[in-house]
Scaffold this motif. Structure first.
Motif, PDB file in Angstrom:
ATOM      1  N   THR A  90       5.954  29.839 -29.892  1.00 33.34           N
ATOM      2  CA  THR A  90       6.433  29.644 -31.214  1.00 33.34           C
ATOM      3  C   THR A  90       6.120  28.900 -31.937  1.00 33.34           C
ATOM      4  O   THR A  90       5.971  29.087 -33.295  1.00 33.34           O
ATOM      5  N   TYR A  91       5.687  27.574 -31.742  1.00 36.93           N
ATOM      6  CA  TYR A  91       5.335  26.403 -32.404  1.00 36.93           C
ATOM      7  C   TYR A  91       3.877  26.832 -32.893  1.00 36.93           C
ATOM      8  O   TYR A  91       3.519  26.662 -33.924  1.00 36.93           O
ATOM      9  N   TYR A  92       3.070  27.390 -31.915  1.00 45.93           N
ATOM     10  CA  TYR A  92       1.669  27.771 -32.428  1.00 45.93           C
ATOM     11  C   TYR A  92       1.811  28.729 -33.394  1.00 45.93           C
ATOM     12  O   TYR A  92       0.951  28.774 -34.589  1.00 45.93           O
ATOM     13  N   ALA A  93       2.579  29.830 -33.197  1.00 44.87           N
ATOM     14  CA  ALA A  93       2.522  30.830 -33.943  1.00 44.87           C
ATOM     15  C   ALA A  93       3.421  30.616 -35.472  1.00 44.87           C
ATOM     16  O   ALA A  93       2.799  31.310 -36.551  1.00 44.87           O
ATOM     17  N   PHE A  97       1.132  27.249 -40.565  1.00 46.75           N
ATOM     18  CA  PHE A  97       1.240  27.497 -42.047  1.00 46.75           C
ATOM     19  C   PHE A  97       2.416  26.776 -42.750  1.00 46.75           C
ATOM     20  O   PHE A  97       2.206  26.145 -43.681  1.00 46.75           O
ATOM     21  N   PRO A  98       3.597  27.204 -42.539  1.00 48.58           N
ATOM     22  CA  PRO A  98       4.992  26.610 -43.155  1.00 48.58           C
ATOM     23  C   PRO A  98       4.943  25.057 -43.158  1.00 48.58           C
ATOM     24  O   PRO A  98       5.164  24.650 -44.269  1.00 48.58           O
ATOM     25  N   ALA A  99       4.424  24.260 -42.074  1.00 42.85           N
ATOM     26  CA  ALA A  99       4.289  22.870 -42.100  1.00 42.85           C
ATOM     27  C   ALA A  99       3.439  22.353 -43.196  1.00 42.85           C
ATOM     28  O   ALA A  99       3.716  21.543 -44.015  1.00 42.85           O
ATOM     29  N   THR A 100       2.339  23.025 -43.161  1.00 47.09           N
ATOM     30  CA  THR A 100       1.185  22.745 -44.245  1.00 47.09           C
ATOM     31  C   THR A 100       1.544  22.968 -45.622  1.00 47.09           C
ATOM     32  O   THR A 100       1.549  21.966 -46.450  1.00 47.09           O
ATOM     33  N   GLY A 183      -6.407  19.956 -36.882  1.00 51.64           N
ATOM     34  CA  GLY A 183      -7.028  19.434 -38.167  1.00 51.64           C
ATOM     35  C   GLY A 183      -5.994  19.603 -39.096  1.00 51.64           C
ATOM     36  O   GLY A 183      -5.739  18.303 -39.937  1.00 51.64           O
ATOM     37  N   TRP A 184      -5.138  20.428 -39.482  1.00 52.83           N
ATOM     38  CA  TRP A 184      -4.096  20.342 -40.587  1.00 52.83           C
ATOM     39  C   TRP A 184      -3.183  19.490 -39.976  1.00 52.83           C
ATOM     40  O   TRP A 184      -2.597  18.953 -41.066  1.00 52.83           O
TER      41      TRP A 184
END
Length: 273
Positions: A90-93, A97-100, A183-184
């Motif tokens: 779930t963390y991977y999926a 994007f939301p965190a960035t 990287g992000w």
């Protein structure tokens, strides 16, 4: 007066170069364009499965020659319990994007100069990564038989990839190096550390650390994918000029001779007798 005063409520700095917010609509278009280029540009690397598996064998052998710890060590830790491996999937999926986006949104509102810097760094890293995805297709370890690793997302869920990598029209599953997940995440941590002064800001490094364990433990990336992402990010940080750190709040001036401080004046008469 024609000159704007910094720090006055309702008045921002005179220009983006001085730390003002760039136009919101333009930034939304730029960030959306960056996302679309990343999303659809990766599809250009499809159709090179033979090269992708050949490169995967080379990366796997290189890691063993360099005595990297096996990715399977991390995966076995996650496989100790199904809730743990589901949390990693779930963390991977769901976090990437939301965190960035949340990171860029907060910087835009609170630290405009750091926002522009971070957006430029992310754009440079993403562009360079996309070029590598096209030039050096790479099958992830979950697809490499020699790795002996489990495709945890497919087995336990949730998964963001199609069941058949060769026909996946939503993502290029042969673009493992460099890992933009890592990287992000590393840039999010660096950006927040640079833009804030709280002594707790170093805890943001947990985000890339957890991301690294997740991308390796779920067999979506090799260790060298994260190394390549860190190298690209380091290059981008050298190329893009960084803004000045936020200033610490000014200290109260010492009282003049014969003048009592505000703290002294606040003590009621007779107190302490």
């Amino acid at each position: 007066m024609a000159t704007r005063i910094r720090g006055t409520r309702g008045l921002g700095p005179a220009s983006p170069a001085e730390g003002g917010r760039p136009p919101l609509l333009r930034e939304l278009l730029l960030v959306t364009g960056l996302f679309l280029v990343y999303k659809f540009g990766r599809l250009l690397a499809n159709g090179h499965e033979v090269r992708a598996f050949r490169n995967a064998d080379l990366v796997w052998d290189a890691e063993r020659a360099l005595h990297f710890p096996g990715e399977g060590v991390v995966q076995q830790l996650l496989l100790h319990g199904e809730p743990l491996i589901r949390a990693a999937n779930t963390y991977y999926a769901a976090v990437h994007f939301p965190a960035t986006i949340a990171f860029l949104g907060w910087l835009y509102w609170r630290r405009p100069a750091h926002y522009v810097w971070s957006r430029r760094v992310l754009a440079l890293v993403t562009g360079a990564a996309l070029a590598l995805h096209i030039l050096v297709p790479l099958a992830p370890p979950r697809l490499l038989a020699a790795s002996g690793l489990v495709d945890t997302a497919r087995v336990y869920g949730p998964s963001v990839y199609g069941a058949v990598p060769e026909t996946d029209s939503m993502a290029n599953q042969f673009a493992a190096m460099p890992s933009l997940h890592f990287g992000w995440a590393l840039m999010v941590a660096i950006g927040l550390i640079a833009a804030t002064r709280s002594p707790l800001r170093w805890w943001w490094l947990l985000h890339p650390a957890v991301t690294l364990l997740v991308i390796v433990g779920t067999a979506n990336h090799y260790w060298l994918d994260a190394v390549a992402a860190a190298v690209l990010l380091g290059f981008a940080l050298l190329v893009v000029p960084s803004p000045a750190r936020p200033a610490a709040p000014p200290a109260a001036p010492p009282p003049l001779p014969g003048q009592r401080s505000a703290a002294t004046e606040a003590v009621p008469a007779g107190a302490g007798r």
